[in-house]
Design a protein around this motif. Structure first.
Motif, short mmCIF file in Angstrom:
data_model
loop_
_atom_site.label_atom_id
_atom_site.label_comp_id
_atom_site.label_asym_id
_atom_site.label_seq_id
_atom_site.Cartn_x
_atom_site.Cartn_y
_atom_site.Cartn_z
N ILE A 112 0.78 -1.24 -0.04
CA ILE A 112 -0.05 -0.01 -0.03
C ILE A 112 1.06 1.20 0.14
O ILE A 112 0.72 2.06 -0.71
CB ILE A 112 -0.95 0.04 1.20
CG1 ILE A 112 -1.97 -1.26 1.22
CG2 ILE A 112 -1.72 1.40 1.29
CD1 ILE A 112 -2.90 -1.30 -0.02
N ILE B 172 -8.65 1.77 -0.02
CA ILE B 172 -7.80 0.84 0.83
C ILE B 172 -8.71 0.25 1.86
O ILE B 172 -9.38 0.80 2.57
CB ILE B 172 -6.76 1.69 1.39
CG1 ILE B 172 -5.96 2.23 0.26
CG2 ILE B 172 -5.79 0.98 2.40
CD1 ILE B 172 -4.85 3.25 0.63
N THR C 216 -3.95 -5.55 5.21
CA THR C 216 -4.54 -4.41 4.34
C THR C 216 -4.14 -4.76 3.01
O THR C 216 -3.33 -5.57 2.36
CB THR C 216 -3.77 -3.02 4.79
OG1 THR C 216 -4.32 -1.95 3.88
CG2 THR C 216 -2.29 -3.21 4.32
N MET D 26 -5.94 -3.39 -1.42
CA MET D 26 -6.73 -2.31 -2.09
C MET D 26 -7.99 -2.63 -2.86
O MET D 26 -7.85 -3.74 -3.45
CB MET D 26 -5.83 -1.71 -2.99
CG MET D 26 -6.23 -0.48 -3.61
SD MET D 26 -5.28 0.20 -4.87
CE MET D 26 -4.22 1.09 -3.68
N GLY E 1 -3.37 -7.18 -3.24
CA GLY E 1 -2.51 -6.92 -2.25
C GLY E 1 -1.41 -7.89 -2.22
O GLY E 1 -1.37 -8.98 -2.65
#
Length: 290
Positions: free
Chosen positions: A19, A62, A69, A71, A80
């Motif tokens: 990210i 996001i 995490t 996207m 990701g």
């Protein structure tokens, strides 16, 4: 069609540095920023993201949950950095050996259990390409090129690469501020963006007695004994005065002098941030002076 070349660093990443790669390539955060899921949401707020509903996702949003995490890439897909070639998190062979170390899959909230989603609401573009589209294109590149793999131990290691982003839409015009003299949330947000300070549309850390010097400021202000505002510090540095972050008569006078020098009609230099000076600030922001 807007086209722009951006630079990305490193070969392998973990979820948060993937990210970060997208954000730094688009000028939202320095590449040297240490991002992990524990501080990611605060960093996103600082560079113009706000939390949005998980039920109405758009390309470039996001996704965040404790420990992971990714996207949202549009059309029901997310992507990701996920897992190394050995099914763990410490892969040492650069690149993607499995084709899914950095990958995409269908968005399935019942499976992923995302806790929040974040969307860019600033005004910056990347060479005419909306930031949310530009960051998504960087993520698409990471996924589609097997040179980029997963590793927590060597996140962002291994040189740099230039990639070209393109977009078939029209260049995004910068939103213009209403020149009404009232320095509210939108104006302060625009000023923060111009000065590259954290974005929240508010001025913090002011002395209560000093409010007589800035009646045109209508945004939320927290009075906490003069700890100061990062925005005001940045403006003070630009004006060549002591950067204590506190608005007072010296700051307002120097601001008025600068606006008059730039040709804006703010009336007399009276050390009072009233509506005439407020209009000068708004006009100068619309003209890109800062």
């Amino acid at each position: 069609m807007p086209r722009v070349v951006v630079e990305i660093a490193g070969l392998d990443r973990d979820c948060s540095s993937a990210i970060l790669t997208c954000l730094s390539a688009c000028g939202l955060l320095p590449a040297s920023t240490h991002m992990w899921t524990g501080n990611e949401r605060e960093l996103l707020k600082e560079c113009g993201y706000v939390q949005v509903n998980l039920r109405n996702l758009k390309r470039g949003d996001i996704l965040w949950k404790t420990g992971h995490t990714e996207m949202y890439l549009g059309n029901g897909l997310q992507g990701g950095a996920r897992i190394d070639e050995n099914g763990g998190t410490h892969g040492y062979t650069p690149g993607d050996q499995t084709g899914n170390e950095i990958g995409r899959s269908a968005f399935d909230q019942s499976y992923w259990k995302w806790e929040s989603a974040w969307r860019y609401f600033g005004t910056r573009t990347v060479g005419g390409i909306p930031v949310e589209e530009a960051t998504a294109q960087v993520m698409d590149h990471l996924i589609d090129h097997n040179a980029h793999g997963y590793s927590q131990d060597n996140r962002d290691g291994g040189g740099t690469e230039r990639i070209t982003l393109s977009w078939e839409g029209e260049p995004m015009p910068k939103p213009m501020l209403d020149v009404d003299g009232w320095l509210g949330h939108d104006t302060i947000w625009g000023w923060q963006e111009a000065m590259h300070t954290p974005l929240d549309g508010e001025i913090w850390g002011q002395w209560l007695p000093n409010t007589k010097y800035y009646p045109a400021i209508t945004c939320k202000v927290l009075y906490d004994y003069g700890s100061g505002s990062s925005l005001i510090r940045a403006v003070q540095k630009r004006l060549g005065i002591t950067p204590d972050g506190v608005i007072g008569y010296i700051f307002v006078g120097k601001l008025q002098e600068r606006l008059k020098k730039w040709g804006y009609d703010i009336g007399d230099v009276d050390n009072l941030l009233g509506r005439k000076t407020g209009r000068g600030v708004q006009q100068s922001l619309n003209d890109g002076r800062w």
